[in-house]
Design a protein around this motif. Structure first.
Motif, short mmCIF file in Angstrom:
data_model
loop_
_atom_site.label_atom_id
_atom_site.label_comp_id
_atom_site.label_asym_id
_atom_site.label_seq_id
_atom_site.Cartn_x
_atom_site.Cartn_y
_atom_site.Cartn_z
N ALA A 1 0.86 -1.19 0.00
CA ALA A 1 0.00 0.00 0.00
C ALA A 1 0.89 1.23 0.00
O ALA A 1 1.70 1.42 0.91
CB ALA A 1 -0.90 0.01 1.22
N ILE A 2 0.77 2.06 -1.03
CA ILE A 2 1.50 3.32 -1.07
C ILE A 2 0.65 4.33 -0.32
O ILE A 2 -0.39 4.76 -0.80
CB ILE A 2 1.80 3.76 -2.51
CG1 ILE A 2 2.65 2.70 -3.21
CG2 ILE A 2 2.50 5.12 -2.51
CD1 ILE A 2 2.87 2.93 -4.69
N GLN A 3 1.09 4.69 0.89
CA GLN A 3 0.31 5.55 1.77
C GLN A 3 0.58 7.03 1.53
O GLN A 3 -0.26 7.86 1.83
CB GLN A 3 0.62 5.20 3.23
CG GLN A 3 0.25 3.77 3.56
CD GLN A 3 0.75 3.34 4.92
OE1 GLN A 3 1.78 3.80 5.40
NE2 GLN A 3 0.01 2.45 5.55
N GLN A 4 1.76 7.35 1.05
CA GLN A 4 2.12 8.75 0.78
C GLN A 4 3.02 8.76 -0.45
O GLN A 4 3.91 7.93 -0.58
CB GLN A 4 2.87 9.34 1.97
CG GLN A 4 3.43 10.72 1.70
CD GLN A 4 4.43 11.16 2.78
OE1 GLN A 4 4.65 10.48 3.76
NE2 GLN A 4 5.01 12.31 2.57
N ALA B 1 3.38 0.50 3.02
CA ALA B 1 3.19 -0.61 3.94
C ALA B 1 3.29 -1.89 3.13
O ALA B 1 2.63 -2.04 2.11
CB ALA B 1 1.85 -0.52 4.64
N VAL B 2 4.18 -2.77 3.57
CA VAL B 2 4.40 -4.04 2.90
C VAL B 2 4.11 -5.15 3.90
O VAL B 2 4.77 -5.24 4.94
CB VAL B 2 5.85 -4.17 2.39
CG1 VAL B 2 6.06 -5.50 1.70
CG2 VAL B 2 6.20 -3.01 1.47
N LEU B 3 3.09 -5.94 3.61
CA LEU B 3 2.70 -7.02 4.50
C LEU B 3 2.51 -6.53 5.94
O LEU B 3 2.94 -7.15 6.90
CB LEU B 3 3.74 -8.15 4.46
CG LEU B 3 3.94 -8.80 3.09
CD1 LEU B 3 5.12 -9.74 3.12
CD2 LEU B 3 2.69 -9.51 2.63
N GLY B 4 1.91 -5.37 6.05
CA GLY B 4 1.63 -4.80 7.37
C GLY B 4 2.78 -4.08 8.02
O GLY B 4 2.65 -3.55 9.13
N GLN B 5 3.94 -4.02 7.37
CA GLN B 5 5.12 -3.33 7.90
C GLN B 5 5.28 -2.00 7.17
O GLN B 5 5.34 -1.97 5.94
CB GLN B 5 6.39 -4.18 7.70
CG GLN B 5 6.36 -5.50 8.41
CD GLN B 5 6.49 -5.32 9.90
OE1 GLN B 5 7.37 -4.62 10.38
NE2 GLN B 5 5.58 -5.93 10.64
N ALA B 6 5.38 -0.90 7.92
CA ALA B 6 5.51 0.43 7.31
C ALA B 6 6.98 0.77 7.05
O ALA B 6 7.86 0.41 7.83
CB ALA B 6 4.89 1.47 8.22
N ALA B 7 7.21 1.44 5.95
CA ALA B 7 8.55 1.92 5.59
C ALA B 7 8.39 3.31 4.97
O ALA B 7 7.39 3.60 4.33
CB ALA B 7 9.21 0.97 4.59
#
Length: 103
Positions: free
Chosen positions: A38-41, A54-60
């Motif tokens: 998910a591209i959040q920003q 967010a990749v597999l529930g992990q934010a970066a």
């Protein structure tokens, strides 16, 4: 805190074309991997991108800087994703080269 994953991808496209392809690539990633990533920003300021995913529930979070000759990606990964950083770095460089190949 882990050290950032940094990937630099050279190109011969010029800045405007590289930016166009990167934006197209992000849209493609949304469509193809939207269930996992998910591209959040996604905030572009000319040749600089600040983003959060967010990749597999992990934010970066990270940045991407585009010059006339290369693209530099820097991502601060959570510890779980940092475990896969070496493989991720190789994959990002390969995908970056494919995206930025001169056609």
């Amino acid at each position: 805190m882990t050290k950032p994953l940094v990937v630099s991808v050279p190109h011969q496209l010029g800045r405007p074309e590289a930016i166009r392809r990167l934006k197209d690539g992000l849209q493609w990633a949304r469509e193809k991997y939207g269930t996992v990533v998910a591209i959040q920003q996604e905030d572009w300021a000319e040749d600089h991108l600040a983003f959060r995913v967010a990749v597999l529930g992990q934010a970066a979070a990270g940045t991407m800087d585009v010059s006339d000759t290369d693209v530099t990606l820097s991502v601060q990964l959570p510890w779980l994703l940092a475990k896969f950083a070496e493989k991720a770095q190789a994959m990002l460089q390969k995908q970056g080269h494919l995206l930025l190949e001169k056609k």
